[in-house]
Design an enzyme around this catalytic site. Structure first.
Site, PDB file in Angstrom:
ATOM      1  CB  CYS A 185      23.264  45.161  75.380  1.00 16.27           C
ATOM      2  SG  CYS A 185      21.712  44.800  76.222  1.00 16.27           S
ATOM      3  CG  HIS A 205      22.329  45.580  71.369  1.00 21.85           C
ATOM      4  ND1 HIS A 205      22.074  44.256  71.628  1.00 21.85           N
ATOM      5  CD2 HIS A 205      21.629  46.297  72.293  1.00 21.85           C
ATOM      6  CE1 HIS A 205      21.266  44.174  72.677  1.00 21.85           C
ATOM      7  NE2 HIS A 205      20.973  45.399  73.082  1.00 21.85           N
ATOM      8  CG  ASN A 261      17.765  43.772  74.059  1.00 24.14           C
ATOM      9  OD1 ASN A 261      18.696  42.979  73.947  1.00 24.14           O
ATOM     10  ND2 ASN A 261      17.903  44.960  74.624  1.00 24.14           N
TER      11      ASN A 261
HETATM   12  N1  COA Z   1       2.396  49.610  76.365  1.00 21.74           N
HETATM   13  C1  COA Z   1       1.684  50.747  76.394  1.00 21.74           C
HETATM   14  N2  COA Z   1       2.152  51.883  76.951  1.00 21.74           N
HETATM   15  C2  COA Z   1       3.386  51.852  77.493  1.00 21.74           C
HETATM   16  C3  COA Z   1       4.171  50.688  77.492  1.00 21.74           C
HETATM   17  C4  COA Z   1       3.636  49.534  76.910  1.00 21.74           C
HETATM   18  N3  COA Z   1       4.308  48.368  76.842  1.00 21.74           N
HETATM   19  N4  COA Z   1       5.350  50.951  78.088  1.00 21.74           N
HETATM   20  C5  COA Z   1       5.317  52.240  78.457  1.00 21.74           C
HETATM   21  N5  COA Z   1       4.128  52.772  78.096  1.00 21.74           N
HETATM   22  C6  COA Z   1       3.647  54.141  78.301  1.00 21.74           C
HETATM   23  C7  COA Z   1       4.368  54.850  79.421  1.00 21.74           C
HETATM   24  O1  COA Z   1       3.778  54.517  80.655  1.00 21.74           O
HETATM   25  C8  COA Z   1       4.136  56.294  79.030  1.00 21.74           C
HETATM   26  O2  COA Z   1       2.833  56.660  79.428  1.00 21.74           O
HETATM   27  P1  COA Z   1       2.536  58.105  80.021  1.00 21.74           P
HETATM   28  O3  COA Z   1       2.882  59.052  78.904  1.00 21.74           O
HETATM   29  O4  COA Z   1       1.093  58.036  80.348  1.00 21.74           O
HETATM   30  O5  COA Z   1       3.436  58.248  81.204  1.00 21.74           O
HETATM   31  C9  COA Z   1       4.171  56.280  77.501  1.00 21.74           C
HETATM   32  O6  COA Z   1       3.936  54.909  77.142  1.00 21.74           O
HETATM   33  C10 COA Z   1       5.474  56.742  76.917  1.00 21.74           C
HETATM   34  O7  COA Z   1       6.531  56.106  77.636  1.00 21.74           O
HETATM   35  P2  COA Z   1       8.025  56.265  77.222  1.00 21.74           P
HETATM   36  O8  COA Z   1       8.891  55.521  78.188  1.00 21.74           O
HETATM   37  O9  COA Z   1       8.340  57.716  76.969  1.00 21.74           O
HETATM   38  O10 COA Z   1       7.996  55.510  75.803  1.00 21.74           O
HETATM   39  P3  COA Z   1       9.137  55.356  74.765  1.00 21.74           P
HETATM   40  O11 COA Z   1       8.661  55.787  73.440  1.00 21.74           O
HETATM   41  O12 COA Z   1      10.446  55.912  75.264  1.00 21.74           O
HETATM   42  O13 COA Z   1       9.314  53.776  74.686  1.00 21.74           O
HETATM   43  C11 COA Z   1      10.830  52.101  75.441  1.00 21.74           C
HETATM   44  C12 COA Z   1       9.724  53.052  75.835  1.00 21.74           C
HETATM   45  C13 COA Z   1      11.272  51.323  76.664  1.00 21.74           C
HETATM   46  C14 COA Z   1      10.289  51.163  74.392  1.00 21.74           C
HETATM   47  C15 COA Z   1      12.015  52.922  74.862  1.00 21.74           C
HETATM   48  O14 COA Z   1      12.321  53.975  75.724  1.00 21.74           O
HETATM   49  C16 COA Z   1      13.232  52.112  74.625  1.00 21.74           C
HETATM   50  O15 COA Z   1      13.243  51.214  73.804  1.00 21.74           O
HETATM   51  N6  COA Z   1      14.365  52.458  75.309  1.00 21.74           N
HETATM   52  C17 COA Z   1      15.624  51.800  75.135  1.00 21.74           C
HETATM   53  C18 COA Z   1      15.572  50.511  75.845  1.00 21.74           C
HETATM   54  C19 COA Z   1      16.740  49.655  75.539  1.00 21.74           C
HETATM   55  O16 COA Z   1      17.156  49.585  74.426  1.00 21.74           O
HETATM   56  N7  COA Z   1      17.273  48.995  76.557  1.00 21.74           N
HETATM   57  C20 COA Z   1      18.312  48.071  76.434  1.00 21.74           C
HETATM   58  C21 COA Z   1      19.605  48.774  76.461  1.00 21.74           C
HETATM   59  S1  COA Z   1      20.661  48.091  75.356  1.00 21.74           S
END
Ligand code: COA
Length: 336
Positions: free
Chosen positions: A120, A261, A291
């Site tokens: 990214c 980004h 993204n």
């Molecule tokens: N819909 C509903 N629930 C979801 C879900 C979705 N699309 N995706 C994950 N969950 C659930 C998980 O399974 C978890 O459930 P659990 O508590 O029963 O295990 C819960 O939501 C929390 O998951 P978590 O991963 O802690 O959520 P989060 O708030 O961290 O959000 C992302 C997840 C991926 C959105 C977030 O971590 C993120 O944006 N990370 C950075 C990603 C990124 O920018 N990547 C590119 C790099 S440049």
């Protein structure tokens, strides 16, 4: 990297973007995996993303219309282009480079071209690289295009990743400016391969070539530990923006726009808060495009181009797989 004084400065003299027609909404995704619009909106800020549905088309098919639009807008003959750098993690094929296909597709017959891969952060790395060619005095027109067909490496059965990504491309033209107050002023680029464990694609490279097994175990898709990546993204982008502002003796009030980004709206809000930028100063397109990896920065510049004026100061910052991150301070070269 502290910029050495140079008589020639590299300025962005045009920007254009392209996204495919098909729109994948949060409600569409809710029919594919266990998710819903409310979860996606509150956790990421994303409402829609554009997807290239044609199975026989690749990243160059996104980049070519972006570059053709850029050439038309800037009234540039493709034959005048010296170099095209394509930042991508999803080239049409391992070889040749997507940039070779793009140069051919737009008729840039006098250009050499290559891809640059920094996840990214690829567009920013490529922009800074391209600026060196301009500043050398030997190149006059360089195109940097960030393009990714993320839908080709996303598992649409994995709700934690499939909600995040979209397809798209954005391109800028870089040209020399003799005005030292215009163009790319200073940059800091960083990387740390220790981050690989948290964000990678396990198979399809030389360590683990694609096979029937890797296909069945879905190892050709993005693997991401979302909350670890999230924390690093906030920390590293904030750190590098503060360092760049200090190095260039800038305050947030001096800057028209922060261009981060587009990974997750909450990441952008935290970076803005830690670095002292107001919400209105932050370019935001994630709600519309998701993204798009290497395309997020040029798509932001494209969307906000009507609001940019000559002399506006902006700071771009990125974070991505690698880990890779960085920030660039530049002054906009055109506009009312
Ligand atoms: N819909 C509903 N629930 C979801 C879900 C979705 N699309 N995706 C994950 N969950 C659930 C998980 O399974 C978890 O459930 P659990 O508590 O029963 O295990 C819960 O939501 C929390 O998951 P978590 O991963 O802690 O959520 P989060 O708030 O961290 O959000 C992302 C997840 C991926 C959105 C977030 O971590 C993120 O944006 N990370 C950075 C990603 C990124 O920018 N990547 C590119 C790099 S440049």
């Amino acid at each position: 990297m502290k910029k050495q004084p140079s008589a020639i400065h590299a300025a962005i003299t045009g920007v254009h973007g392209y996204v495919p027609d098909y729109i994948l909404s949060n409600d569409n995704l809710a029919t594919m995996v266990a998710t819903n619009d409310e979860w996606i909106t509150t956790r990421t800020g994303i409402k829609t993303r554009h997807i290239l549905q044609a199975p026989d088309k690749g990243t160059s098919d996104l980049a070519i219309p972006a570059v053709l639009g850029l050439l038309e807008k800037t009234k540039t003959d493709a034959k005048e282009i010296d170099l095209i750098i394509c930042a991508t993690i999803t080239p049409d094929m391992p070889t040749p480079a997507a940039a070779n296909l793009i140069a051919h597709g737009v008729g840039a017959i006098n250009a050499f071209s290559y891809d640059l891969q920094a996840a990214c952060s690829g567009f920013l790395y490529a922009l800074v690289t391209a600026a060196q060619f301009i500043e050398s005095g030997n190149y006059n027109k360089v195109i940097v295009v960030g393009a990714d067909k993320m839908s080709s490496i996303v598992d649409y059965e994995d709700r934690a990743t499939c909600i995040l990504f979209g397809d798209g491309a954005g391109a800028v033209l870089l040209e020399p400016s003799k005005d030292s107050a215009i163009g790319i002023r200073s940059s800091i680029l960083r990387g740390d391969g220790l981050g690989a464990q948290h964000l990678h694609i396990k198979a399809g490279g030389s360590r683990k070539p694609a096979s029937a097994t890797t296909l069945s175990t879905k190892e050709h898709y993005i693997y991401q530990e979302g909350n670890i990546v999230y924390k690093y993204a906030v920390e590293k982008m904030s750190e590098v923006v503060l360092e760049l502002m200090q190095q260039s003796d800038l305050q947030p009030k001096d800057i028209k726009f922060l261009v981060p980004h587009q990974a997750n709206k909450r990441i952008l809000e935290s970076v803005a808060q830690r670095t002292g930028f107001s919400e209105a100063q932050v370019m935001l397109t994630i709600q519309e495009f998701g993204n798009t990896t290497d395309a997020t920065i040029p798509l932001c510049l494209w969307r906000y181009e009507p609001q940019l004026q000559k002399g506006d100061k902006i700071i771009i910052t990125t974070f991505g797989g690698g880990f890779t991150w960085g920030a660039t301070y530049l002054t906009w070269a055109y506009g009312a």
